[in-house]
Write a protein that holds these residues in place. Sequence first.
Motif, PDB file in Angstrom:
ATOM      1  N   MET A   1      77.344  30.609 -17.384  1.00  0.00           N
ATOM      2  CA  MET A   1      76.565  30.423 -16.098  1.00  0.00           C
ATOM      3  C   MET A   1      77.780  30.153 -15.036  1.00  0.00           C
ATOM      4  O   MET A   1      78.622  29.519 -14.997  1.00  0.00           O
ATOM      5  CB  MET A   1      75.473  29.160 -16.275  1.00  0.00           C
ATOM      6  N   ARG A   2      77.545  30.894 -14.055  1.00  0.00           N
ATOM      7  CA  ARG A   2      78.294  30.893 -12.754  1.00  0.00           C
ATOM      8  C   ARG A   2      78.096  29.662 -11.767  1.00  0.00           C
ATOM      9  O   ARG A   2      78.857  29.341 -11.024  1.00  0.00           O
ATOM     10  CB  ARG A   2      78.396  32.180 -11.894  1.00  0.00           C
ATOM     11  N   HIS A   3      76.928  29.216 -11.837  1.00  0.00           N
ATOM     12  CA  HIS A   3      76.634  27.962 -11.037  1.00  0.00           C
ATOM     13  C   HIS A   3      75.814  26.990 -11.728  1.00  0.00           C
ATOM     14  O   HIS A   3      75.180  27.022 -12.822  1.00  0.00           O
ATOM     15  CB  HIS A   3      75.618  28.574  -9.841  1.00  0.00           C
ATOM     16  N   GLN A   4      76.362  25.857 -11.441  1.00  0.00           N
ATOM     17  CA  GLN A   4      75.640  24.516 -12.194  1.00  0.00           C
ATOM     18  C   GLN A   4      75.448  23.553 -11.070  1.00  0.00           C
ATOM     19  O   GLN A   4      76.163  23.340  -9.859  1.00  0.00           O
ATOM     20  CB  GLN A   4      76.531  23.981 -13.022  1.00  0.00           C
ATOM     21  N   GLN A   5      74.247  22.739 -10.914  1.00  0.00           N
ATOM     22  CA  GLN A   5      73.938  21.569 -10.298  1.00  0.00           C
ATOM     23  C   GLN A   5      74.691  20.249 -10.783  1.00  0.00           C
ATOM     24  O   GLN A   5      74.696  20.136 -12.056  1.00  0.00           O
ATOM     25  CB  GLN A   5      72.559  21.255 -10.145  1.00  0.00           C
ATOM     26  N   VAL A   6      75.497  19.639  -9.819  1.00  0.00           N
ATOM     27  CA  VAL A   6      76.387  18.350 -10.246  1.00  0.00           C
ATOM     28  C   VAL A   6      75.962  17.373  -9.682  1.00  0.00           C
ATOM     29  O   VAL A   6      76.464  16.301 -10.011  1.00  0.00           O
ATOM     30  CB  VAL A   6      77.900  18.866  -9.782  1.00  0.00           C
ATOM     31  N   ALA A   7      75.124  17.424  -8.727  1.00  0.00           N
ATOM     32  CA  ALA A   7      74.381  16.241  -7.941  1.00  0.00           C
ATOM     33  C   ALA A   7      73.387  16.771  -7.260  1.00  0.00           C
ATOM     34  O   ALA A   7      72.910  17.966  -7.161  1.00  0.00           O
ATOM     35  CB  ALA A   7      75.401  15.370  -7.169  1.00  0.00           C
ATOM     36  N   ASP A   8      72.527  15.672  -6.526  1.00  0.00           N
ATOM     37  CA  ASP A   8      71.333  16.073  -5.927  1.00  0.00           C
ATOM     38  C   ASP A   8      71.699  17.097  -4.476  1.00  0.00           C
ATOM     39  O   ASP A   8      72.286  16.631  -3.914  1.00  0.00           O
ATOM     40  CB  ASP A   8      70.609  14.844  -5.273  1.00  0.00           C
ATOM     41  N   ASN A   9      71.132  18.262  -4.781  1.00  0.00           N
ATOM     42  CA  ASN A   9      71.408  19.304  -3.791  1.00  0.00           C
ATOM     43  C   ASN A   9      72.968  19.723  -3.621  1.00  0.00           C
ATOM     44  O   ASN A   9      73.329  20.290  -2.609  1.00  0.00           O
ATOM     45  CB  ASN A   9      70.741  18.760  -2.392  1.00  0.00           C
ATOM     46  N   VAL A  10      73.795  19.539  -4.673  1.00  0.00           N
ATOM     47  CA  VAL A  10      75.019  19.876  -4.791  1.00  0.00           C
ATOM     48  C   VAL A  10      75.283  20.701  -6.110  1.00  0.00           C
ATOM     49  O   VAL A  10      75.133  20.454  -7.095  1.00  0.00           O
ATOM     50  CB  VAL A  10      75.907  18.798  -4.686  1.00  0.00           C
ATOM     51  N   PHE A  11      75.921  21.934  -5.832  1.00  0.00           N
ATOM     52  CA  PHE A  11      76.207  22.967  -6.855  1.00  0.00           C
ATOM     53  C   PHE A  11      77.620  23.267  -6.715  1.00  0.00           C
ATOM     54  O   PHE A  11      78.117  23.402  -5.813  1.00  0.00           O
ATOM     55  CB  PHE A  11      75.011  23.992  -6.648  1.00  0.00           C
ATOM     56  N   THR A  12      78.171  23.674  -8.065  1.00  0.00           N
ATOM     57  CA  THR A  12      79.282  24.426  -7.999  1.00  0.00           C
ATOM     58  C   THR A  12      79.040  25.922  -8.394  1.00  0.00           C
ATOM     59  O   THR A  12      78.461  26.298  -9.036  1.00  0.00           O
ATOM     60  CB  THR A  12      80.343  23.824  -8.926  1.00  0.00           C
ATOM     61  N   ILE A  13      79.883  26.586  -8.202  1.00  0.00           N
ATOM     62  CA  ILE A  13      79.882  28.163  -8.376  1.00  0.00           C
ATOM     63  C   ILE A  13      81.223  28.597  -8.757  1.00  0.00           C
ATOM     64  O   ILE A  13      82.392  28.165  -8.160  1.00  0.00           O
ATOM     65  CB  ILE A  13      79.569  29.118  -7.127  1.00  0.00           C
ATOM     66  N   ALA A  14      81.338  29.039 -10.126  1.00  0.00           N
ATOM     67  CA  ALA A  14      82.597  29.327 -10.423  1.00  0.00           C
ATOM     68  C   ALA A  14      83.121  30.863 -10.267  1.00  0.00           C
ATOM     69  O   ALA A  14      82.048  31.657 -10.726  1.00  0.00           O
ATOM     70  CB  ALA A  14      82.718  29.161 -12.096  1.00  0.00           C
ATOM     71  N   GLY A  15      84.172  31.004  -9.437  1.00  0.00           N
ATOM     72  CA  GLY A  15      84.656  32.217  -9.436  1.00  0.00           C
ATOM     73  C   GLY A  15      85.756  32.648 -10.385  1.00  0.00           C
ATOM     74  O   GLY A  15      85.778  32.285 -11.335  1.00  0.00           O
ATOM     75  N   THR A  16      86.868  33.532  -9.924  1.00  0.00           N
ATOM     76  CA  THR A  16      87.568  33.969 -10.985  1.00  0.00           C
ATOM     77  C   THR A  16      88.853  32.756 -10.853  1.00  0.00           C
ATOM     78  O   THR A  16      89.811  32.726 -10.102  1.00  0.00           O
ATOM     79  CB  THR A  16      88.488  35.337 -10.509  1.00  0.00           C
ATOM     80  N   HIS A  17      88.687  31.993 -11.915  1.00  0.00           N
ATOM     81  CA  HIS A  17      89.628  30.648 -12.045  1.00  0.00           C
ATOM     82  C   HIS A  17      89.629  29.736 -10.638  1.00  0.00           C
ATOM     83  O   HIS A  17      90.693  29.174 -10.619  1.00  0.00           O
ATOM     84  CB  HIS A  17      90.989  31.267 -12.504  1.00  0.00           C
ATOM     85  N   VAL A  18      88.417  29.794 -10.248  1.00  0.00           N
ATOM     86  CA  VAL A  18      88.490  28.708  -8.784  1.00  0.00           C
ATOM     87  C   VAL A  18      87.161  28.470  -8.613  1.00  0.00           C
ATOM     88  O   VAL A  18      86.275  29.143  -9.034  1.00  0.00           O
ATOM     89  CB  VAL A  18      88.989  29.490  -7.567  1.00  0.00           C
ATOM     90  N   ASN A  19      86.839  27.259  -7.857  1.00  0.00           N
ATOM     91  CA  ASN A  19      85.631  26.644  -7.701  1.00  0.00           C
ATOM     92  C   ASN A  19      85.204  26.783  -6.230  1.00  0.00           C
ATOM     93  O   ASN A  19      86.010  26.674  -5.484  1.00  0.00           O
ATOM     94  CB  ASN A  19      85.462  25.281  -8.131  1.00  0.00           C
ATOM     95  N   MET A  20      83.851  26.835  -5.923  1.00  0.00           N
ATOM     96  CA  MET A  20      83.205  26.758  -4.731  1.00  0.00           C
ATOM     97  C   MET A  20      82.162  25.594  -4.771  1.00  0.00           C
ATOM     98  O   MET A  20      81.626  25.373  -6.052  1.00  0.00           O
ATOM     99  CB  MET A  20      82.842  28.124  -4.301  1.00  0.00           C
ATOM    100  N   VAL A  21      81.729  24.843  -3.698  1.00  0.00           N
ATOM    101  CA  VAL A  21      80.885  24.124  -3.742  1.00  0.00           C
ATOM    102  C   VAL A  21      79.985  24.430  -2.621  1.00  0.00           C
ATOM    103  O   VAL A  21      80.149  24.748  -1.589  1.00  0.00           O
ATOM    104  CB  VAL A  21      81.498  22.636  -3.475  1.00  0.00           C
ATOM    105  N   LEU A  22      78.301  24.096  -3.077  1.00  0.00           N
ATOM    106  CA  LEU A  22      77.396  24.672  -2.185  1.00  0.00           C
ATOM    107  C   LEU A  22      76.602  23.325  -2.146  1.00  0.00           C
ATOM    108  O   LEU A  22      76.154  22.748  -2.919  1.00  0.00           O
ATOM    109  CB  LEU A  22      76.699  25.758  -3.023  1.00  0.00           C
ATOM    110  N   LEU A  23      76.062  23.068  -0.856  1.00  0.00           N
ATOM    111  CA  LEU A  23      75.330  21.931  -0.476  1.00  0.00           C
ATOM    112  C   LEU A  23      74.352  22.457   0.320  1.00  0.00           C
ATOM    113  O   LEU A  23      74.026  23.331   0.893  1.00  0.00           O
ATOM    114  CB  LEU A  23      76.124  21.372   0.482  1.00  0.00           C
ATOM    115  N   ARG A  24      73.096  21.912  -0.194  1.00  0.00           N
ATOM    116  CA  ARG A  24      71.654  22.368   0.261  1.00  0.00           C
ATOM    117  C   ARG A  24      71.003  21.108   0.960  1.00  0.00           C
ATOM    118  O   ARG A  24      70.863  20.121   0.720  1.00  0.00           O
ATOM    119  CB  ARG A  24      70.815  22.811  -1.162  1.00  0.00           C
ATOM    120  N   ASP A  25      70.125  21.663   2.045  1.00  0.00           N
ATOM    121  CA  ASP A  25      69.490  20.819   2.567  1.00  0.00           C
ATOM    122  C   ASP A  25      68.207  21.731   3.135  1.00  0.00           C
ATOM    123  O   ASP A  25      68.202  22.511   4.100  1.00  0.00           O
ATOM    124  CB  ASP A  25      70.144  20.438   3.941  1.00  0.00           C
ATOM    125  N   GLY A  26      66.991  21.366   2.220  1.00  0.00           N
ATOM    126  CA  GLY A  26      65.908  22.308   2.543  1.00  0.00           C
ATOM    127  C   GLY A  26      66.393  23.856   2.283  1.00  0.00           C
ATOM    128  O   GLY A  26      66.785  24.105   1.084  1.00  0.00           O
TER     129      GLY A  26
END
Length: 250
Positions: A1-26
Motif C-alpha cells: 500500500m502506497r499510503h497509510q494513516q499515521v495520525a488523525d488526518n495525517v497520512f504518509t505516501i511512499a514514493g520511490t524510496h522516499v516518503n511524503m506527508v499529507l495533512l487533511r482538514d475537511g
Amino acid sequence: MRHQQVADNVFTIAGTHVNMVLLRDGRDLTLIDAGWHGDAATIEKSIRALGHRPEDIRAILLTHAHLDHVGALNHLRRHYGTPVYTSEIEVAHARGEVHESATPLDVIKRLSDRSTIGWAARITAAGGLRKNPVPHIETFPIEGALDLPGHPVPIPTPGHTSGHTAFHLPEVGAVATGDTLVTAHPTSKTTGPQLLPNFFNHSTPETLTALEALESLAADLVLPGHGDPFTEGIAEAVAHARAHAANLLR
C-alpha cells in the motif's frame, strides 16, 4: 500500500524510496514534499484513494530541494496550479541557482551490493538523472504556524542542505523531519533514527547541530523523509541519531 494513516488526518505516501506527508482538514490538503519526478502518479492515486482530488491540495511544503523531494512539484503546478513554499535560503537551491546535492559519481562509488545497485536503478528510472528546477517556488508566506491544513510549523534545520526545514505538527504531536533525521536508507547499513551518510549532506556537522531544534518539540511521532515512522518520540529519535552520527564523523 502506497499510503497509510499515521495520525488523525495525517497520512504518509511512499514514493520511490522516499516518503511524503499529507495533512487533511475537511476537503483541504497540505502535501509535504513531492518525491521523485516519477512519483507524480503515486501521489495522485493516493490522494484519490483517500476520497480527494489533487485539486484539494492547497499548498505543497518543501523540506529541501533534492531531486527525490521536488519531483512532482512542476507536474502539480502545471496541472492544478498548486503553490509551493520553502525556506528563503532554500529557494535558490530549488530554482537551480545553487547545487547542494550528491552527484551521480558520489552514488556510483557506493554501489557495493545488490541492494544499493537495485536502489540506484529504481531511482534512475524515477528521474534520478533528470534536472528538475522549480522556478515558481515561493518562501513561506508567514512565520510560525502556517495558515494551511494541519497548521504545520516550519522548523529551520540547516545542514543536509543550507535551507532545510522540518515541519512540526503540534495538533497531532508529530514532526516531519525530512532528511535531517531518517530511520533507514538503502545506502545505510543500519536501521533506526540516524543521519544520512555523509555524501548526502551538504554538512554533516551542521546536520548534527540541527537536531537541537528538533529534540525539545512536543512530538511522539516522527515522520522521516526515508524509512518508517518512529513512535518513541523525537527526543529518543535524536538520541539514536546522535549515537549514529558519532560513527559517521570518525
